[in-house]
Write an enzyme that holds these catalytic residues in place. Structure first.
Site, PDB file in Angstrom:
ATOM      1  N   GLY A 326       0.821  -1.202   0.000  1.00 49.37           N
ATOM      2  CA  GLY A 326       0.000   0.000   0.000  1.00 49.37           C
ATOM      3  C   GLY A 326       0.858   1.255   0.000  1.00 49.37           C
ATOM      4  O   GLY A 326       1.956   1.284  -0.562  1.00 49.37           O
ATOM      5  N   SER A 327       0.374   2.298   0.674  1.00 48.94           N
ATOM      6  CA  SER A 327       1.037   3.606   0.617  1.00 48.94           C
ATOM      7  C   SER A 327       2.397   3.642   1.297  1.00 48.94           C
ATOM      8  O   SER A 327       3.158   4.593   1.098  1.00 48.94           O
ATOM      9  CB  SER A 327       0.132   4.671   1.237  1.00 48.94           C
ATOM     10  OG  SER A 327      -1.003   4.885   0.433  1.00 48.94           O
TER      11      SER A 327
END
Length: 589
Positions: A326-327
């Site tokens: 993810g981020s």
């Protein structure tokens, strides 16, 4: 004319008969001489040529070594706290030659309910040793008190049974660090073939440090030397060969941090890694669900095994398994973009509610764009469209290259059951999945989704490199490896200005972004990045990776909680507990 044979004919017949008899005699003499010669030659071979060898074999048949297990070395944390030790226990041994095969079948049936071991399993061990063997065979470890009393009261009913005191493995903290420590079990047939020097009943490490440092920990078994007669009966005690205890192993783990990590994870599926940003020494490595290695110090019961199976793969070390990052992966995209020369640390881009790529919309992190952002604020607000554009311009090959430089896909601990992350290039995708690369793959890659996977350990290594000024550390668990040549950090050659802006962005995440919970004044200022990774058909995975303190980084950590929702929801509180424990300990030094 006289009838019958003439004198000359009779003479010839007699001579023929004598000749045949002579030939037979000669043949018999030759055969006799040949046999005698063969026997003589064989005798000479056995007594002269192979005399020493045969004397040794005769001696070996006359002398038997009854194995005595060695004490296994202790496993300690970095501060000398016990993680694995030994304690006195009782084991049950059987001497195969004391009963016939048929008698053992009856004895095994009587022993089975007392020892809670199937009769067939007892007989298999006796069969493996041989029913005429004088060597005792261990069939049960960590004998329960009630079983000991029952056997002691009925000793006369079990000829050939012996109860011995010996040490057994003990894990004083129960489940804590089980995936790091591993457990013990008797050597399998494959183990015995690989190590012919192992005695029957040898205990060997299974997974974790118990396996990785098995040779150092196991020591050398000793034995009681006894003289036996032709039937295998002991007739004389020839002395004792004492066992040699194994060496202790000191880990880099901090037991207090490990306990905090596992307590914070609770019963949720996930993992936590904490490491020293300067040396790569692992301070905590937790995986949940877990198991109690003490279960394997005895024969594991059916009920215990069934309870383990109710959990979702408790033996899987999730700290070494790949997850969509993810981020938390946006730091890699940022680094690749700036290192490629297509962006500078001062570059700024317009962000949007979504970008259209081939008729498909890729949306922003929020409902609308954030306006014009630079790298610092793009990390602070976790702008997807900013990193979409950086990724598309930089290209997947450069992103993959820098992910490897920072440690993703290249980090290994040497523990069984571990794996690497993956950040494939277009060529690798086509080779692995037989599919072409699309622009959407680059977009997804840029924000840590799609085909990208990183292990929690690799994320911790990546954030350590950002914290320590661009050195990729080599994570390790043995304290003896710290600062050794093969574990020294490697300079990865990053632009200091790029590192500076990324660190500023990660600090802003804590000061004003999604990790504000870490900025409550209870701990020094830290930096990091939350991540929320989509899981098809399930709740999102929650992630956080970071380091601290900002002023003088000491530790990096990574947290993954499967189906935990937003990064700030499940992963950040765990990171907060770890930071509190760590800074409380360091403030006392």
């Amino acid at each position: 004319m006289a009838s019958g044979l003439s004198f000359s004919s009779k003479s010839r017949l007699v001579n023929l008969t004598l000749t045949q008899r002579s030939r037979r005699a000669i043949i018999l003499m030759l055969v006799s001489t040949l046999l005698t010669g063969v026997c003589g030659l064989r005798l000479a071979q056995l007594q002269i040529i192979q005399g020493q060898y045969n004397r040794q074999r005769a001696e070996q048949n006359r002398i038997a070594l009854i194995p005595i297990p060695s004490d296994r070395g202790n496993i300690l944390d970095r501060n000398g706290k016990l993680l694995a030790a030994n304690r006195l226990s009782r084991s049950v041994y059987l001497r195969p030659r004391e009963q016939s095969k048929e008698e053992w079948k009856q004895t095994a049936e009587r022993l089975s309910p007392i020892l809670k071991i199937p009769a067939g399993e007892i007989l298999d061990k006796l069969q493996q040793a041989g029913y005429r063997s004088a060597m005792p065979v261990r069939i049960s470890r960590n004998l329960a008190l009630n079983a000991f009393i029952t056997l002691a009261e009925n000793a006369s009913h079990f000829p050939g049974l012996e109860i011995r005191g010996e040490s057994s493995r003990y894990y004083p903290n129960g489940k804590i660090a089980a995936h790091v420590l591993g457990y013990l079990s008797e050597a399998t047939e494959a183990d015995m073939k690989a190590h012919p020097d192992y005695p029957l009943g040898m205990l060997v490490g299974q997974m974790g440090i118990e396996r990785l440092a098995d040779r150092k920990l196991q020591g050398t078994w000793g034995g009681q030397l006894v003289e036996v007669d032709a039937t295998g009966r002991e007739v004389n005690d020839l002395g004792l060969k004492p066992p040699i205890s194994g060496e202790s192993v000191i880990l880099t783990l901090d037991l207090d941090l490990q306990k905090t990590a596992e307590r914070a994870l609770g019963n949720r599926r996930g993992a936590v890694v904490v490491l020293d940003v300067k040396t790569g020494a692992i301070l905590a490595l937790a995986s949940s669900p877990t198991f109690d290695p003490n279960l394997f110090t005895r024969r594991i019961s059916k009920a215990d095994w069934e309870r383990l199976q109710t959990q979702e793969n408790p033996f899987l070390n999730r700290a070494l398994q790949g997850y969509p990052p993810g981020s938390t992966f946006k730091v890699v995209t940022a680094m690749a973009g700036m290192q490629s020369g297509k962006f500078s640390p001062n570059s700024a881009l317009m962000t949007y509610a979504a970008i259209n790529l081939g008729g498909h919309l890729f949306h922003e992190h929020g409902n609308s764009g954030y306006g014009v952002l630079g790298f610092r604020d793009a990390l602070a607000f976790s702008s997807n469209t900013f990193f979409y554009q950086v990724g598309l311009s930089t290209g997947p090959e450069a992103i993959a290259q820098w992910s490897h430089q920072l440690g993703i896909g290249t980090t290994d601990l040497g523990l069984s059951g571990g794996s690497h992350g993956i950040v494939p290039t277009p060529a690798e995708k086509e080779k692995l999945f037989k599919e072409p690369w699309y622009g959407g793959d680059t977009v997804s890659m840029s924000i840590g989704q799609g085909l990208v996977q990183a292990t929690p350990l690799e994320l911790a290594v990546t954030y350590a490199a950002i914290a320590n000024g661009g050195w990729r550390v080599k994570p390790h668990l043995l304290r003896s490896q710290t600062n050794e040549a093969d574990t020294r950090p490697k300079k990865i050659g990053v632009n200091p200005a790029a590192l500076s802006v990324i660190r500023d962005g990660l600090t802003a995440v804590v000061q004003e972004g999604t990790a504000r919970r870490l900025n409550d004044g209870s701990i020094p200022l830290t930096a990091g990045k939350t991540g929320t990774a989509e899981v098809l058909g399930q709740r999102d995975n929650s992630l956080f990776a970071g380091f601290g303190p900002v002023a003088k980084p000491q530790i990096a950590l990574a947290v993954v909680v499967e189906n935990g929702g937003y990064g700030a929801e499940a992963a950040v509180p765990i990171a907060h507990e770890i930071y509190k424990t760590y800074f409380k300990k360091t403030s006392k030094r």
